[in-house]
Design a protein around this motif. Structure first.
Motif, PDB file in Angstrom:
ATOM      1  N   THR A   1       0.751  -1.320   0.127  1.00 25.95           N
ATOM      2  CA  THR A   1      -0.041  -0.015  -0.086  1.00 25.95           C
ATOM      3  C   THR A   1       0.699   1.259  -0.045  1.00 25.95           C
ATOM      4  O   THR A   1       0.478   2.180  -0.611  1.00 25.95           O
ATOM      5  CB  THR A   1      -0.955  -0.098   1.155  1.00 25.95           C
ATOM      6  OG1 THR A   1      -1.683  -1.180   1.263  1.00 25.95           O
ATOM      7  CG2 THR A   1      -1.931   1.229   1.169  1.00 25.95           C
ATOM      8  N   GLN A   2       2.010   1.186   0.763  1.00 22.37           N
ATOM      9  CA  GLN A   2       2.772   2.575   0.779  1.00 22.37           C
ATOM     10  C   GLN A   2       3.522   2.837  -0.272  1.00 22.37           C
ATOM     11  O   GLN A   2       4.019   3.957  -0.450  1.00 22.37           O
ATOM     12  CB  GLN A   2       3.701   2.566   2.177  1.00 22.37           C
ATOM     13  CG  GLN A   2       4.921   1.405   1.868  1.00 22.37           C
ATOM     14  CD  GLN A   2       4.403   0.127   2.592  1.00 22.37           C
ATOM     15  OE1 GLN A   2       3.239  -0.407   2.644  1.00 22.37           O
ATOM     16  NE2 GLN A   2       5.596  -0.631   2.852  1.00 22.37           N
ATOM     17  N   TYR A   3       3.501   2.080  -1.528  1.00 21.75           N
ATOM     18  CA  TYR A   3       4.235   2.371  -2.650  1.00 21.75           C
ATOM     19  C   TYR A   3       3.284   2.233  -3.906  1.00 21.75           C
ATOM     20  O   TYR A   3       3.838   2.099  -4.928  1.00 21.75           O
ATOM     21  CB  TYR A   3       5.321   1.374  -2.935  1.00 21.75           C
ATOM     22  CG  TYR A   3       6.365   1.229  -1.574  1.00 21.75           C
ATOM     23  CD1 TYR A   3       7.102   2.356  -1.170  1.00 21.75           C
ATOM     24  CD2 TYR A   3       6.498   0.153  -0.809  1.00 21.75           C
ATOM     25  CE1 TYR A   3       7.825   2.626  -0.018  1.00 21.75           C
ATOM     26  CE2 TYR A   3       7.379   0.125   0.233  1.00 21.75           C
ATOM     27  CZ  TYR A   3       8.104   1.223   0.689  1.00 21.75           C
ATOM     28  OH  TYR A   3       8.661   1.476   1.591  1.00 21.75           O
TER      29      TYR A   3
ATOM     30  N   ASN B   1      -3.612   4.795   0.150  1.00 17.48           N
ATOM     31  CA  ASN B   1      -2.265   5.092   0.315  1.00 17.48           C
ATOM     32  C   ASN B   1      -2.075   6.515   0.933  1.00 17.48           C
ATOM     33  O   ASN B   1      -2.137   7.571   0.068  1.00 17.48           O
ATOM     34  CB  ASN B   1      -1.376   4.838  -0.775  1.00 17.48           C
ATOM     35  CG  ASN B   1       0.179   5.055  -0.717  1.00 17.48           C
ATOM     36  OD1 ASN B   1       0.563   5.594   0.334  1.00 17.48           O
ATOM     37  ND2 ASN B   1       0.785   4.860  -1.749  1.00 17.48           N
ATOM     38  N   LYS B   2      -2.001   6.654   2.028  1.00 12.77           N
ATOM     39  CA  LYS B   2      -1.795   8.023   2.656  1.00 12.77           C
ATOM     40  C   LYS B   2      -0.381   8.790   2.246  1.00 12.77           C
ATOM     41  O   LYS B   2      -0.494   9.955   2.364  1.00 12.77           O
ATOM     42  CB  LYS B   2      -1.941   8.056   4.222  1.00 12.77           C
ATOM     43  CG  LYS B   2      -3.247   7.351   4.589  1.00 12.77           C
ATOM     44  CD  LYS B   2      -4.110   8.320   5.225  1.00 12.77           C
ATOM     45  CE  LYS B   2      -5.251   7.426   5.868  1.00 12.77           C
ATOM     46  NZ  LYS B   2      -6.483   7.094   5.130  1.00 12.77           N
ATOM     47  N   ASN B   3       0.538   8.239   1.887  1.00 14.15           N
ATOM     48  CA  ASN B   3       1.842   8.750   1.500  1.00 14.15           C
ATOM     49  C   ASN B   3       1.920   9.468   0.162  1.00 14.15           C
ATOM     50  O   ASN B   3       2.596  10.170  -0.196  1.00 14.15           O
ATOM     51  CB  ASN B   3       2.803   7.554   1.433  1.00 14.15           C
ATOM     52  CG  ASN B   3       3.162   7.212   2.910  1.00 14.15           C
ATOM     53  OD1 ASN B   3       3.168   7.953   3.670  1.00 14.15           O
ATOM     54  ND2 ASN B   3       3.187   5.903   3.024  1.00 14.15           N
TER      55      ASN B   3
ATOM     56  N   ASP C   1       7.775   5.900  -4.623  1.00 16.09           N
ATOM     57  CA  ASP C   1       8.432   5.886  -3.098  1.00 16.09           C
ATOM     58  C   ASP C   1       8.570   7.213  -2.784  1.00 16.09           C
ATOM     59  O   ASP C   1       9.537   8.057  -2.992  1.00 16.09           O
ATOM     60  CB  ASP C   1       9.954   5.306  -3.345  1.00 16.09           C
ATOM     61  CG  ASP C   1      10.629   5.326  -2.160  1.00 16.09           C
ATOM     62  OD1 ASP C   1       9.964   5.342  -1.002  1.00 16.09           O
ATOM     63  OD2 ASP C   1      11.905   5.181  -2.167  1.00 16.09           O
TER      64      ASP C   1
ATOM     65  N   LYS D   1       8.352   8.311   0.338  1.00 15.06           N
ATOM     66  CA  LYS D   1       9.256   8.288   1.740  1.00 15.06           C
ATOM     67  C   LYS D   1      10.767   8.153   1.579  1.00 15.06           C
ATOM     68  O   LYS D   1      11.401   8.043   2.433  1.00 15.06           O
ATOM     69  CB  LYS D   1       8.739   7.449   2.608  1.00 15.06           C
ATOM     70  CG  LYS D   1       7.160   7.414   3.071  1.00 15.06           C
ATOM     71  CD  LYS D   1       7.291   8.133   4.488  1.00 15.06           C
ATOM     72  CE  LYS D   1       5.717   8.023   4.674  1.00 15.06           C
ATOM     73  NZ  LYS D   1       5.769   8.842   5.919  1.00 15.06           N
TER      74      LYS D   1
END
Length: 144
Positions: free
Chosen positions: A38-40, A46-48, A136, A138
């Motif tokens: 999810t983070q990518y 995806n909150k990022n 990405d 982060k």
């Protein structure tokens, strides 16, 4: 030995060569095999990855698809693409990408392009297709 011009010599006449038109090879981008992590990925949960990052991604893809692939590969990593060995990237590749046979068709390494200070996009290239595998924001998929 001295070479002199012969009076009876004439140079051969060659037929005119047809002009060959070469097509440039531009990159095409494929989102079909984004990671399930999810983070990518670009899913709504995806909150990022916010809309500013999505817009920057669209702008960068538009820019990269306007020029010949050779020109893009010769740019600095800030403007074009950066090559990263696969072992330096902590990415779980979408299994469908491997099962489809596309993984074997691609270069051995990852290719990365920058979204300014908003993140990096990581993928693989096969001919002129850039398979986007992860976004990405982060900066934690590889050492910077």
């Amino acid at each position: 030995m001295k070479i002199t011009e012969s009076k009876g010599f004439s140079s051969p006449n060659f037929p005119a060569r047809p002009q060959i038109k070469h097509h440039t090879s531009r990159l095409a981008f494929n989102f079909s095999f984004l990671t399930n992590a999810t983070q990518y990925n670009l899913k709504k949960n995806n909150k990022n990855v916010n809309n500013k990052i999505r817009l920057k991604l669209l702008e960068k893809i538009a820019t990269l698809s306007e020029e010949d692939k050779v020109l893009i590969l010769n740019r600095s990593k800030d403007q074009g693409l950066e090559l990263l060995p696969e072992e330096q990237v902590k990415l779980r590749i979408n299994q469908e990408f491997k099962d489809s046979g596309r993984y074997e068709e691609c270069d051995d390494n990852y290719w990365v392009f920058r979204l300014s200070k908003k993140g990096r996009v990581i993928g693989k290239i096969s001919d002129n297709i850039f398979y986007i595998l992860a976004v990405d924001p982060k900066f934690d998929l590889y050492k910077h």
